[in-house]
Design a protein around this motif. Sequence first.
Motif, PDB file in Angstrom:
ATOM      1  N   TRP A 170       0.824  -1.212   0.000  1.00  0.00           N
ATOM      2  CA  TRP A 170       0.000   0.000   0.000  1.00  0.00           C
ATOM      3  C   TRP A 170       0.860   1.265   0.000  1.00  0.00           C
ATOM      4  O   TRP A 170       0.508   2.272  -0.619  1.00  0.00           O
ATOM      5  CB  TRP A 170      -0.931  -0.005   1.205  1.00  0.00           C
ATOM      6  N   GLY A 171       1.987   1.210   0.679  1.00  0.00           N
ATOM      7  CA  GLY A 171       2.865   2.364   0.713  1.00  0.00           C
ATOM      8  C   GLY A 171       3.401   2.708  -0.665  1.00  0.00           C
ATOM      9  O   GLY A 171       3.393   3.870  -1.084  1.00  0.00           O
ATOM     10  N   LYS A 203      -5.524  -6.556  -5.001  1.00  0.00           N
ATOM     11  CA  LYS A 203      -4.531  -6.185  -3.998  1.00  0.00           C
ATOM     12  C   LYS A 203      -4.293  -7.335  -3.022  1.00  0.00           C
ATOM     13  O   LYS A 203      -5.190  -8.147  -2.748  1.00  0.00           O
ATOM     14  CB  LYS A 203      -4.992  -4.948  -3.214  1.00  0.00           C
ATOM     15  N   SER A 204      -3.090  -7.385  -2.449  1.00  0.00           N
ATOM     16  CA  SER A 204      -2.750  -8.425  -1.481  1.00  0.00           C
ATOM     17  C   SER A 204      -3.451  -8.160  -0.151  1.00  0.00           C
ATOM     18  O   SER A 204      -3.911  -7.049   0.134  1.00  0.00           O
ATOM     19  CB  SER A 204      -1.235  -8.458  -1.265  1.00  0.00           C
ATOM     20  N   LEU A 205      -3.518  -9.192   0.687  1.00  0.00           N
ATOM     21  CA  LEU A 205      -4.085  -9.030   2.028  1.00  0.00           C
ATOM     22  C   LEU A 205      -3.292  -8.008   2.832  1.00  0.00           C
ATOM     23  O   LEU A 205      -3.855  -7.209   3.585  1.00  0.00           O
ATOM     24  CB  LEU A 205      -4.108 -10.375   2.750  1.00  0.00           C
ATOM     25  N   ARG A 219      -2.888  -2.704   5.441  1.00  0.00           N
ATOM     26  CA  ARG A 219      -2.189  -1.410   5.608  1.00  0.00           C
ATOM     27  C   ARG A 219      -3.071  -0.253   5.148  1.00  0.00           C
ATOM     28  O   ARG A 219      -3.022   0.857   5.724  1.00  0.00           O
ATOM     29  CB  ARG A 219      -0.881  -1.438   4.822  1.00  0.00           C
ATOM     30  N   ALA A 220      -3.909  -0.485   4.154  1.00  0.00           N
ATOM     31  CA  ALA A 220      -4.811   0.566   3.671  1.00  0.00           C
ATOM     32  C   ALA A 220      -5.791   0.991   4.755  1.00  0.00           C
ATOM     33  O   ALA A 220      -6.215   2.148   4.804  1.00  0.00           O
ATOM     34  CB  ALA A 220      -5.561   0.080   2.434  1.00  0.00           C
ATOM     35  N   ALA A 221      -6.154   0.054   5.636  1.00  0.00           N
ATOM     36  CA  ALA A 221      -7.088   0.387   6.714  1.00  0.00           C
ATOM     37  C   ALA A 221      -6.481   1.399   7.678  1.00  0.00           C
ATOM     38  O   ALA A 221      -7.190   2.201   8.290  1.00  0.00           O
ATOM     39  CB  ALA A 221      -7.501  -0.881   7.465  1.00  0.00           C
ATOM     40  N   MET A 275      -0.226   6.805   9.735  1.00  0.00           N
ATOM     41  CA  MET A 275       1.150   6.428  10.063  1.00  0.00           C
ATOM     42  C   MET A 275       1.998   6.558   8.808  1.00  0.00           C
ATOM     43  O   MET A 275       1.504   6.357   7.697  1.00  0.00           O
ATOM     44  CB  MET A 275       1.207   4.983  10.583  1.00  0.00           C
ATOM     45  N   PRO A 276       3.279   6.885   8.950  1.00  0.00           N
ATOM     46  CA  PRO A 276       4.149   7.002   7.772  1.00  0.00           C
ATOM     47  C   PRO A 276       4.198   5.688   6.997  1.00  0.00           C
ATOM     48  O   PRO A 276       4.258   4.611   7.584  1.00  0.00           O
ATOM     49  CB  PRO A 276       5.513   7.348   8.367  1.00  0.00           C
ATOM     50  N   TRP A 277       4.187   5.784   5.694  1.00  0.00           N
ATOM     51  CA  TRP A 277       4.216   4.608   4.809  1.00  0.00           C
ATOM     52  C   TRP A 277       5.503   4.572   3.981  1.00  0.00           C
ATOM     53  O   TRP A 277       5.608   3.836   3.026  1.00  0.00           O
ATOM     54  CB  TRP A 277       3.001   4.633   3.877  1.00  0.00           C
ATOM     55  N   TYR A 278       6.484   5.346   4.361  1.00  0.00           N
ATOM     56  CA  TYR A 278       7.700   5.502   3.577  1.00  0.00           C
ATOM     57  C   TYR A 278       8.858   5.804   4.516  1.00  0.00           C
ATOM     58  O   TYR A 278       8.665   6.107   5.690  1.00  0.00           O
ATOM     59  CB  TYR A 278       7.557   6.653   2.572  1.00  0.00           C
ATOM     60  N   GLU A 279      10.064   5.722   3.975  1.00  0.00           N
ATOM     61  CA  GLU A 279      11.264   6.140   4.683  1.00  0.00           C
ATOM     62  C   GLU A 279      11.819   7.375   3.979  1.00  0.00           C
ATOM     63  O   GLU A 279      11.666   7.531   2.767  1.00  0.00           O
ATOM     64  CB  GLU A 279      12.323   5.022   4.679  1.00  0.00           C
TER      65      GLU A 279
END
Length: 254
Positions: free
Chosen positions: A183-184, A228-230, A235-237, A242-246
């Motif tokens: 998702w990120g 989409k994967s489980l 993560r989409a929920a 919350m951050p989804w990246y570095e």
Amino acid sequence: MVENEAPLADVEAEAARLLRKAGEAKVLVRLLGGTAVGLHRHRPRPPALDRRYGDIDVVVRKSQDRGLKRVLTDLGYVPNRSFNNLHGDRRLLFYDEQNGRQLDVFIGTFRMCHSLELDDRLELNPQTLAPADLLLTKLQIVKINHKDIVDALALVLDHEIGDERTGDVIDIDRLVEVTARDWGWYTTFTDNLSRLSPVPELGLPAADASDITGRVTTIRHALETARKSLQWRARAAVGRRMPWYELPEEIVRG
């Protein structure tokens, strides 16, 4: 005896020299970044998308980084020893001091805001990453800048969307594979994809702007409708709470 003690001033000529010497040493290396985008000019680009390229970025196959270090030393590059000692299992930095350029080496995996496994994709193109992988490396940047948007626009303009097994195109299945399981990745990529609607100040010819818009629409539809994967759905929920990246660390020359 080294063929030339210092890197060439012309960045594309120097990139070609590096690839040739690595090939002679049986080291599998491919270009990414702006210089790679420059080598994908398949037709004249409008002036707004045809920029000068500075540094050289490459990916080397895992387990061949030692061979590449020897090649780069022979070609006149100076290592950033402190950075390489700390991060040398996944990334290396070298400098072309004569021309004021940096050479960034990723070992098998491109890691910036997101991670992209590349080890098994380095033989798809004789000089650079495949167009889909180049586009992924450009649109994974959370704090994307104008230069990277221009490079992404150039890639989309120069390549049709299709199946990379049939030619030099942006492979839609590769884009779906990466973004439908994470998702990120999906979020950053589609956020940046929305920035590729040609902006008026670029002054692109109408036909070029139409080609870009059509291809961006095709990519977006494929990514939105893909299964989409489980893990993606879980993560989409959580979403953007919350951050989804570095954020890549700032590199200090040493």
